[in-house]
Design a protein around this motif. Sequence first.
Motif, PDB file in Angstrom:
ATOM      1  N   VAL A   1     -22.308  11.851  15.778  1.00  0.00           N
ATOM      2  CA  VAL A   1     -21.423  11.458  14.689  1.00  0.00           C
ATOM      3  C   VAL A   1     -19.891  12.176  14.827  1.00  0.00           C
ATOM      4  N   SER A   2     -18.858  11.512  15.136  1.00  0.00           N
ATOM      5  CA  SER A   2     -17.665  12.262  15.222  1.00  0.00           C
ATOM      6  C   SER A   2     -16.695  11.312  14.431  1.00  0.00           C
ATOM      7  N   ARG A   3     -15.728  11.925  13.792  1.00  0.00           N
ATOM      8  CA  ARG A   3     -14.772  11.675  12.956  1.00  0.00           C
ATOM      9  C   ARG A   3     -13.245  12.176  13.423  1.00  0.00           C
ATOM     10  N   GLU A   4     -12.459  11.491  13.851  1.00  0.00           N
ATOM     11  CA  GLU A   4     -11.189  12.453  14.140  1.00  0.00           C
ATOM     12  C   GLU A   4      -9.918  11.518  13.180  1.00  0.00           C
ATOM     13  N   LEU A   5      -9.259  12.382  12.677  1.00  0.00           N
ATOM     14  CA  LEU A   5      -7.956  11.581  11.946  1.00  0.00           C
ATOM     15  C   LEU A   5      -7.011  12.722  12.233  1.00  0.00           C
ATOM     16  N   PHE A   6      -5.703  11.833  12.962  1.00  0.00           N
ATOM     17  CA  PHE A   6      -4.478  12.775  13.152  1.00  0.00           C
ATOM     18  C   PHE A   6      -3.301  12.107  12.649  1.00  0.00           C
ATOM     19  N   LYS A   7      -2.474  12.763  11.852  1.00  0.00           N
ATOM     20  CA  LYS A   7      -1.267  12.498  11.217  1.00  0.00           C
ATOM     21  C   LYS A   7      -0.175  13.228  11.689  1.00  0.00           C
ATOM     22  N   THR A   8       0.863  12.404  11.846  1.00  0.00           N
ATOM     23  CA  THR A   8       2.199  13.143  12.703  1.00  0.00           C
ATOM     24  C   THR A   8       3.414  12.449  11.659  1.00  0.00           C
TER      25      THR A   8
ATOM     26  N   GLY B   1     -18.819   6.957  16.463  1.00  0.00           N
ATOM     27  CA  GLY B   1     -17.717   7.438  16.432  1.00  0.00           C
ATOM     28  C   GLY B   1     -16.504   6.866  16.065  1.00  0.00           C
ATOM     29  N   LYS B   2     -15.678   7.422  15.284  1.00  0.00           N
ATOM     30  CA  LYS B   2     -14.329   6.835  14.643  1.00  0.00           C
ATOM     31  C   LYS B   2     -13.178   7.780  15.008  1.00  0.00           C
ATOM     32  N   MET B   3     -12.092   7.134  15.581  1.00  0.00           N
ATOM     33  CA  MET B   3     -10.900   7.910  15.668  1.00  0.00           C
ATOM     34  C   MET B   3      -9.601   7.329  15.342  1.00  0.00           C
ATOM     35  N   MET B   4      -8.860   8.070  14.450  1.00  0.00           N
ATOM     36  CA  MET B   4      -7.647   7.170  14.091  1.00  0.00           C
ATOM     37  C   MET B   4      -6.220   8.127  14.289  1.00  0.00           C
ATOM     38  N   SER B   5      -5.159   7.660  14.744  1.00  0.00           N
ATOM     39  CA  SER B   5      -3.863   8.350  14.805  1.00  0.00           C
ATOM     40  C   SER B   5      -2.923   7.638  14.022  1.00  0.00           C
ATOM     41  N   ALA B   6      -2.153   8.151  13.174  1.00  0.00           N
ATOM     42  CA  ALA B   6      -1.143   7.492  12.428  1.00  0.00           C
ATOM     43  C   ALA B   6      -0.017   8.343  12.352  1.00  0.00           C
ATOM     44  N   CYS B   7       1.401   7.695  12.631  1.00  0.00           N
ATOM     45  CA  CYS B   7       2.446   8.214  12.524  1.00  0.00           C
ATOM     46  C   CYS B   7       3.615   7.890  11.572  1.00  0.00           C
TER      47      CYS B   7
ATOM     48  N   CYS C   1       2.058   3.283  13.272  1.00  0.00           N
ATOM     49  CA  CYS C   1       3.189   3.873  13.649  1.00  0.00           C
ATOM     50  C   CYS C   1       4.263   3.132  12.745  1.00  0.00           C
ATOM     51  N   GLY C   2       4.895   3.817  11.742  1.00  0.00           N
ATOM     52  CA  GLY C   2       5.807   3.021  11.035  1.00  0.00           C
ATOM     53  C   GLY C   2       6.761   4.086  10.243  1.00  0.00           C
ATOM     54  N   ALA C   3       7.560   3.513   9.230  1.00  0.00           N
ATOM     55  CA  ALA C   3       8.438   4.243   8.463  1.00  0.00           C
ATOM     56  C   ALA C   3       7.855   4.295   6.967  1.00  0.00           C
ATOM     57  N   LEU C   4       8.601   4.807   6.112  1.00  0.00           N
ATOM     58  CA  LEU C   4       8.246   5.015   4.912  1.00  0.00           C
ATOM     59  C   LEU C   4       8.282   3.700   4.022  1.00  0.00           C
ATOM     60  N   ASP C   5       7.317   3.508   3.248  1.00  0.00           N
ATOM     61  CA  ASP C   5       7.227   1.913   2.568  1.00  0.00           C
ATOM     62  C   ASP C   5       8.430   1.846   1.471  1.00  0.00           C
TER      63      ASP C   5
END
Length: 440
Positions: A314-321, A346-352, A382-386
């Motif tokens: 089981v792998s969980r990846e979360l990356f915030k930039t 396995g679940k992987m997420m990147s958010a910017c 990937c996006g700007a502030l709401d």
Amino acid sequence: MADITPLRTAAETGLTKLFEATKMKYPTGVSIAREEAFRYFEAVGLPTRRVEAFKYTDLRSAFRDAAHPAEMPSAETAKAASAEARGFAGIEAVHLTFVNGHLIEAESDLTRIPAGITVTPLTQALTDGDARLAQLTPVKQAAENAIYQLNTAFLADGALITVAAGAKVETPLHLRFVGTGSEAYSTATRVLVVLEEGAEALILESHEGPDGIAYQPNDAVDVVVGDHATFRHARLNAEGREAVALSTLSARLGAESAIETVNVVVGAVLSRHQVYLNFAGADARAVVNGAAMLNGKQLADTTFLADHAATGGVSRELFKTVVDGAATGVFQGKIIVQQAAQQTDGKMMSACLILSDEGQMMNKPELEIFADDVACGHGATCGALDDDLLFYLMQRGLPKAEAESLLVQAFLGAAIESVGHEGVRDALIGTVEAWLKARG
């Protein structure tokens, strides 16, 4: 057919000269390993954008010159540098202090090592031919990586850490990497960690250095997580603003073992943090998180690979930039599921979050699956502030800057709140708050 001589940059030529000048510094066995590593690096050179794994991070262009390996600092210099270290300050921990890449025993807590942990300076372990070193061959993907091989070729110091079978070590072990000086230098440290069956430990890393100096740290941590063992790890990159910082974490996971790691980035003009996990035993678990806060012309690259080679992993990846100014964020993640690794999850997420018109983010998540009974997925946003959320907060009396800060904190929080140690979690949240305060 005529021989073709590949063109070498000034940095590559300089590295060859530096290696030839220093390669006989270590015992025969170590010298052979260093020689093999450098010949590998020499064959491939500094990676360019033509190398897929470095598509967004051109190290050949980033390294204009090869900085000379840092010498062991004087006792006075080491003491002054240690006193200025701020990473994870205030946390009750046992410290191993490295100044300019060298373990400084006088500034370390070698006499306070908790029961169940054995710490040996790497130079001593290498000189003595410590048998434990044989367990610490890197995972395949790290061994095929130019950055990692360059670390091996110029390896100067580090530590060999063993956590005894069944030991549940509550006090964190803090690896403090501190740079100092007025001229460019390079470092190459290696920390080798063995957690025997059923062991548990938390290791912290903080990396700091002077602003205005284009120094070049290259550090690596190799971990063997035994069956039923748990390795917890938090890393803070607060390097100087002109540093080019490279780092690698490689880990081999035994049956029903676990690894939890988070990397927080605020420093260096260019950084690349590589994480390579090999799920060698059945039912191993991994939580790999990251949070990067970038501004100016910074570039931060997180490259991650999970190689599931056994069932039930089981792998969980979360990356915030968060990107401000003309900065660039990079995330490259891959989950590989071998044919034998049935029932992998396995679940992987990147958010910017981009706060400026000039900022940019490069996302490249990948899945490579050879098994048929799996539950895997990946995503990237990937996006700007709401604007609606920002308006909501401002309507309740918050100034715009404060409202933006609250939203950024909430965005990054998911990647940091997984840290189980309260003091470490608070320290990382404090890093976020300090970055936002400096932003204004």
